[in-house]
Design a protein around this motif. Structure first.
Motif, PDB file in Angstrom:
ATOM      1  N   THR A 200       0.835  -1.211   0.000  1.00  0.00           N
ATOM      2  CA  THR A 200       0.000   0.000   0.000  1.00  0.00           C
ATOM      3  C   THR A 200       0.867   1.257   0.000  1.00  0.00           C
ATOM      4  O   THR A 200       0.638   2.198  -0.760  1.00  0.00           O
ATOM      5  N   LEU A 201       1.890   1.272   0.869  1.00  0.00           N
ATOM      6  CA  LEU A 201       2.762   2.451   0.965  1.00  0.00           C
ATOM      7  C   LEU A 201       3.602   2.634  -0.293  1.00  0.00           C
ATOM      8  O   LEU A 201       3.884   3.770  -0.700  1.00  0.00           O
ATOM      9  N   HIS A 203       2.667   2.285  -3.142  1.00  0.00           N
ATOM     10  CA  HIS A 203       1.830   2.913  -4.165  1.00  0.00           C
ATOM     11  C   HIS A 203       1.207   4.208  -3.667  1.00  0.00           C
ATOM     12  O   HIS A 203       0.272   4.730  -4.275  1.00  0.00           O
ATOM     13  N   SER A 204       1.713   4.732  -2.552  1.00  0.00           N
ATOM     14  CA  SER A 204       1.248   6.020  -2.031  1.00  0.00           C
ATOM     15  C   SER A 204       2.190   7.132  -2.497  1.00  0.00           C
ATOM     16  O   SER A 204       3.274   6.874  -3.009  1.00  0.00           O
ATOM     17  N   ASN A 205       1.782   8.355  -2.300  1.00  0.00           N
ATOM     18  CA  ASN A 205       2.544   9.510  -2.771  1.00  0.00           C
ATOM     19  C   ASN A 205       3.851   9.653  -1.975  1.00  0.00           C
ATOM     20  O   ASN A 205       3.814   9.931  -0.765  1.00  0.00           O
TER      21      ASN A 205
END
Length: 255
Positions: A200-201, A203-205
């Motif tokens: 998840t992280l 694919h985070s900004n």
């Protein structure tokens, strides 16, 4: 292999997994501390790294802290400062790394191991990952790791851990105090959560995460100097006859 290793691997999503191992319960001699700090620093400067997972090899112990063999070999204050600075460099590398660091805590944490867990941005643990700050029991104190541990669990809990240096606190206690972000019933469940969050992280900004990390670590800007000052205290104490005798007794018990 007998002297341990630090290795890293980055997957196609940008999850950089850094693993350390030492055959003596994942203790950290100076050479491994230096390698670990450099590896974390390098990952932090790698544009392909989106998130870091910090883990250790083996099953029962995440990290047992300082190498007793090296502690008893310290001959003067300069060598003492150099050795304890190793933990300072690792904690500061974790603090300054722009990416979030997820710690995978599969087993017990002792001394410096508690400091490493505390310096992670998010720690995911499994049942049995009990903790102990054993420094006073061997005649020194948790000076270098203290700021990281206190920042994460608060002064009262750190105070209790540091004073009762022979008592294990269970993983549930560590989660309740905020050292662990999550606690799972099995290694499999823990790994599933590590994989989920790291994906998840990744694919985070990255800019948002970097700014968030600066926000979370606000007020620690003086740690480059502070942790070295603390290392000097430990480096001096380790030379005392009291500490030498305490370490030898401790080593004899663990054989």
């Amino acid at each position: 292999m007998s002297s341990g290793y630090v290795k890293s691997h980055i997957d196609h999503n940008g999850v950089n997994t850094i693993e350390f191992f030492h055959p003596q319960s994942n203790s950290l001699p100076g050479k491994l501390l230096e390698e670990l700090a450099q590896t974390i620093h390098g990952a932090g400067n790698d544009d392909d790294t989106k998130v870091i997972v910090l883990r250790s090899g083996g099953e029962k112990v995440f990290c047992s802290g300082a190498s007793f063999d090296e502690l008893v070999a310290i001959k003067d204050e300069e060598e003492g400062l150099e050795f304890f600075s190793g933990f300072a460099h690792v904690i500061n590398a974790m603090r300054k790394c722009p990416q979030f660091i997820i710690a995978r805590i599969q087993g017990k944490c002792v001394g410096g191991g508690v400091g490493i867990a505390a310096a992670a941005d998010y720690a995911i643990a499994a049942e049995g990952a009990d903790i102990k700050l054993s420094e006073l029991a061997v005649g020194i104190g948790p000076f270098v790791v203290g700021p990281a541990v206190e920042r994460k669990i608060g002064l009262a809990a750190f105070n209790n851990l540091a004073i009762d240096a022979t008592m294990w606190r269970n993983a549930e206690w560590a989660k309740r105090k905020g050292l662990y972000s999550e606690l799972h019933a099995s290694i499999e469940d823990m790994d599933e959560s590590v994989d989920r969050l790291s994906y998840t992280l990744a694919h985070s900004n990255p800019q948002a995460m970097e700014e968030m990390k600066k926000m979370f670590w606000k007020g620690t800007e003086n740690w480059d100097q502070l942790l070295l000052q603390r290392a000097a205290i430990s480096g001096k104490l380790v030379l005392s006859s009291f500490t030498r005798m305490a370490i030898e007794k401790f080593k004899a018990k663990t054989k």
